[in-house]
Design a protein around this motif. Structure first.
Motif, mmCIF file in Angstrom:
data_model
loop_
_atom_site.group_PDB
_atom_site.id
_atom_site.type_symbol
_atom_site.label_atom_id
_atom_site.label_comp_id
_atom_site.label_asym_id
_atom_site.label_seq_id
_atom_site.Cartn_x
_atom_site.Cartn_y
_atom_site.Cartn_z
ATOM 1 N N ILE A 299 0.836 -1.195 0.000
ATOM 2 C CA ILE A 299 0.000 0.000 0.000
ATOM 3 C C ILE A 299 0.872 1.248 0.000
ATOM 4 O O ILE A 299 2.017 1.223 0.441
ATOM 5 N N LYS A 300 0.326 2.337 -0.491
ATOM 6 C CA LYS A 300 1.099 3.569 -0.679
ATOM 7 C C LYS A 300 0.616 4.726 0.191
ATOM 8 O O LYS A 300 1.116 5.824 0.063
ATOM 9 N N GLY A 301 -0.341 4.509 1.054
ATOM 10 C CA GLY A 301 -0.823 5.567 1.927
ATOM 11 C C GLY A 301 -2.153 5.195 2.535
ATOM 12 O O GLY A 301 -2.898 4.388 1.977
ATOM 13 N N ALA A 302 -2.432 5.769 3.700
ATOM 14 C CA ALA A 302 -3.701 5.518 4.387
ATOM 15 C C ALA A 302 -4.137 6.805 5.070
ATOM 16 O O ALA A 302 -3.325 7.507 5.661
ATOM 17 N N LEU B 35 -17.644 18.048 13.699
ATOM 18 C CA LEU B 35 -18.627 17.863 12.633
ATOM 19 C C LEU B 35 -19.567 16.695 12.954
ATOM 20 O O LEU B 35 -19.113 15.589 13.237
ATOM 21 N N PRO B 36 -20.882 16.928 12.907
ATOM 22 C CA PRO B 36 -21.822 15.807 13.055
ATOM 23 C C PRO B 36 -21.587 14.794 11.934
ATOM 24 O O PRO B 36 -21.187 15.168 10.823
ATOM 25 N N ALA B 37 -21.843 13.519 12.223
ATOM 26 C CA ALA B 37 -21.551 12.488 11.225
ATOM 27 C C ALA B 37 -22.319 11.208 11.525
ATOM 28 O O ALA B 37 -22.798 10.999 12.632
ATOM 29 N N LYS B 38 -22.381 10.366 10.504
ATOM 30 C CA LYS B 38 -22.777 8.989 10.753
ATOM 31 C C LYS B 38 -21.626 8.403 11.582
ATOM 32 O O LYS B 38 -20.465 8.667 11.273
ATOM 33 N N PRO B 39 -21.891 7.631 12.612
ATOM 34 C CA PRO B 39 -20.805 7.121 13.456
ATOM 35 C C PRO B 39 -20.063 5.949 12.800
ATOM 36 O O PRO B 39 -19.996 4.843 13.328
ATOM 37 N N ILE B 40 -19.524 6.232 11.627
ATOM 38 C CA ILE B 40 -18.818 5.224 10.829
ATOM 39 C C ILE B 40 -17.462 5.824 10.455
ATOM 40 O O ILE B 40 -17.406 6.888 9.843
ATOM 41 N N ILE B 41 -16.398 5.142 10.807
ATOM 42 C CA ILE B 41 -15.053 5.612 10.499
ATOM 43 C C ILE B 41 -14.723 5.232 9.062
ATOM 44 O O ILE B 41 -14.799 4.061 8.694
ATOM 45 N N ASP B 42 -14.353 6.221 8.246
ATOM 46 C CA ASP B 42 -13.964 5.978 6.863
ATOM 47 C C ASP B 42 -12.446 6.044 6.748
ATOM 48 O O ASP B 42 -11.836 7.039 7.143
ATOM 49 N N VAL B 43 -11.869 4.979 6.192
ATOM 50 C CA VAL B 43 -10.436 4.924 5.937
ATOM 51 C C VAL B 43 -10.237 4.718 4.446
ATOM 52 O O VAL B 43 -10.928 3.907 3.822
ATOM 53 N N MET B 44 -9.290 5.464 3.897
ATOM 54 C CA MET B 44 -8.972 5.362 2.478
ATOM 55 C C MET B 44 -7.523 4.895 2.375
ATOM 56 O O MET B 44 -6.643 5.454 3.027
ATOM 57 N N ILE B 45 -7.299 3.845 1.596
ATOM 58 C CA ILE B 45 -5.951 3.309 1.404
ATOM 59 C C ILE B 45 -5.632 3.293 -0.079
ATOM 60 O O ILE B 45 -6.438 2.854 -0.906
ATOM 61 N N ARG B 46 -4.420 3.790 -0.384
ATOM 62 C CA ARG B 46 -3.963 3.855 -1.773
ATOM 63 C C ARG B 46 -3.175 2.585 -2.097
ATOM 64 O O ARG B 46 -2.291 2.189 -1.342
ATOM 65 N N ILE B 47 -3.543 1.965 -3.216
ATOM 66 C CA ILE B 47 -2.828 0.786 -3.701
ATOM 67 C C ILE B 47 -2.440 1.019 -5.157
ATOM 68 O O ILE B 47 -2.980 1.913 -5.812
ATOM 69 N N ARG C 172 -13.162 2.325 -7.051
ATOM 70 C CA ARG C 172 -12.681 1.903 -5.739
ATOM 71 C C ARG C 172 -13.094 0.470 -5.459
ATOM 72 O O ARG C 172 -13.960 -0.093 -6.141
ATOM 73 N N ARG C 173 -12.490 -0.108 -4.434
ATOM 74 C CA ARG C 173 -12.949 -1.371 -3.877
ATOM 75 C C ARG C 173 -13.363 -1.054 -2.451
ATOM 76 O O ARG C 173 -12.625 -0.402 -1.700
ATOM 77 N N ARG D 76 -22.944 -0.755 10.729
ATOM 78 C CA ARG D 76 -21.646 -0.367 10.167
ATOM 79 C C ARG D 76 -20.866 0.419 11.218
ATOM 80 O O ARG D 76 -21.412 1.328 11.846
ATOM 81 N N VAL D 77 -19.585 0.090 11.368
ATOM 82 C CA VAL D 77 -18.727 0.864 12.261
ATOM 83 C C VAL D 77 -17.550 1.467 11.508
ATOM 84 O O VAL D 77 -16.931 2.421 11.981
ATOM 85 N N ALA D 78 -17.221 0.901 10.344
ATOM 86 C CA ALA D 78 -16.114 1.440 9.550
ATOM 87 C C ALA D 78 -16.299 1.070 8.085
ATOM 88 O O ALA D 78 -16.907 0.052 7.757
ATOM 89 N N HIS D 79 -15.762 1.938 7.237
ATOM 90 C CA HIS D 79 -15.708 1.706 5.790
ATOM 91 C C HIS D 79 -14.252 1.768 5.366
ATOM 92 O O HIS D 79 -13.496 2.602 5.869
ATOM 93 N N LEU D 80 -13.887 0.941 4.415
ATOM 94 C CA LEU D 80 -12.565 0.993 3.805
ATOM 95 C C LEU D 80 -12.743 1.230 2.314
ATOM 96 O O LEU D 80 -13.471 0.502 1.644
ATOM 97 N N HIS D 81 -12.072 2.266 1.822
ATOM 98 C CA HIS D 81 -12.091 2.611 0.405
ATOM 99 C C HIS D 81 -10.684 2.351 -0.130
ATOM 100 O O HIS D 81 -9.757 3.090 0.214
ATOM 101 N N LEU D 82 -10.507 1.328 -0.942
ATOM 102 C CA LEU D 82 -9.220 1.075 -1.598
ATOM 103 C C LEU D 82 -9.244 1.760 -2.954
ATOM 104 O O LEU D 82 -10.181 1.556 -3.731
ATOM 105 N N MET D 83 -8.221 2.576 -3.215
ATOM 106 C CA MET D 83 -8.164 3.296 -4.486
ATOM 107 C C MET D 83 -6.770 3.217 -5.076
ATOM 108 O O MET D 83 -5.784 3.190 -4.347
ATOM 109 N N LYS D 84 -6.730 3.213 -6.382
ATOM 110 C CA LYS D 84 -5.440 3.271 -7.081
ATOM 111 C C LYS D 84 -4.811 4.643 -6.881
ATOM 112 O O LYS D 84 -5.525 5.643 -6.733
ATOM 113 N N GLY D 85 -3.497 4.654 -6.920
ATOM 114 C CA GLY D 85 -2.765 5.903 -6.744
ATOM 115 C C GLY D 85 -3.086 6.952 -7.776
ATOM 116 O O GLY D 85 -2.932 8.152 -7.526
ATOM 117 N N THR D 86 -3.550 6.541 -8.934
ATOM 118 C CA THR D 86 -3.861 7.479 -10.012
ATOM 119 C C THR D 86 -5.281 8.053 -9.918
ATOM 120 O O THR D 86 -5.648 8.910 -10.711
#
Length: 182
Positions: free
Chosen positions: A48-51, A62-74, A105-106, A116-126
């Protein structure tokens, strides 16, 4: 014609949970850091290239849905089968692109007690959305006025589209684009 119940179709409850916006929680920052670190460690073998902790839970106050979003670059989606196997072993649910509707994304969902407690968004570096996600988060962090306006919009839209996540997300797009272009 009889309407099918999601449970009869073997669709998980969390896939259709209502949108609930909560007031900001000081724990979200620590939870985001923890999820980001755990996922970085877990996926390090995939080069991976970043998170990043993104989304509204990454913006203090900020008010939010109580779901942690993480984005990871592959670099590519070539290792998706192995990635899915790895994440599934740790309680993540894979939402394939044909169901997610976002081929760039994946997407994975972490669930506890059918929520749901967390989301993971895998994205290409480009992928340009990588930079846009970070830029939007940072603009909200830098401008309390912008964050307040966005929080009010999110609460309004959560009431209006409580049972429809796609329409809720679509309705935020104009605000997000305006913020990114300002």
């Amino acid at each position: 014609m009889k309407e099918e119940n999601p449970e009869q179709l073997n669709i998980p409850i969390w896939a259709y949970e209502a949108i609930e916006i909560e007031d900001a929680n000081v724990q979200w920052k620590a939870q985001g850091l923890r999820e980001t670190r755990e996922l970085s460690d877990l996926l390090s073998k995939f080069d991976i290239k970043g998170a990043e902790h993104i989304g509204s839970t990454a913006v203090p106050g900020l008010p939010a849905k109580p779901i942690i979003d993480v984005m990871i670059r592959i670099e590519s989606f070539d290792m998706m089968n192995a990635t899915v196997d790895t994440l599934t072993a740790y309680g993540w649910h894979y939402v394939p692109p044909e169901l997610d509707g976002k081929p760039w994304r994946r997407f994975f969902v972490k669930v506890k007690n059918d929520k749901r407690v967390a989301h993971l968004h895998l994205m290409k570096g480009t992928e340009k959305r990588w930079e846009e996600q970070i830029e939007f988060r940072d603009k909200l962090r830098e401008s309390p006025l912008l964050a307040k306006e966005y929080g009010l919009l999110k609460k309004q839209l959560a009431t209006e589209f409580r049972e429809d996540r796609e329409k809720y997300t679509e309705a935020k797009a104009e605000f997000i684009n305006r913020a990114l272009n300002s």
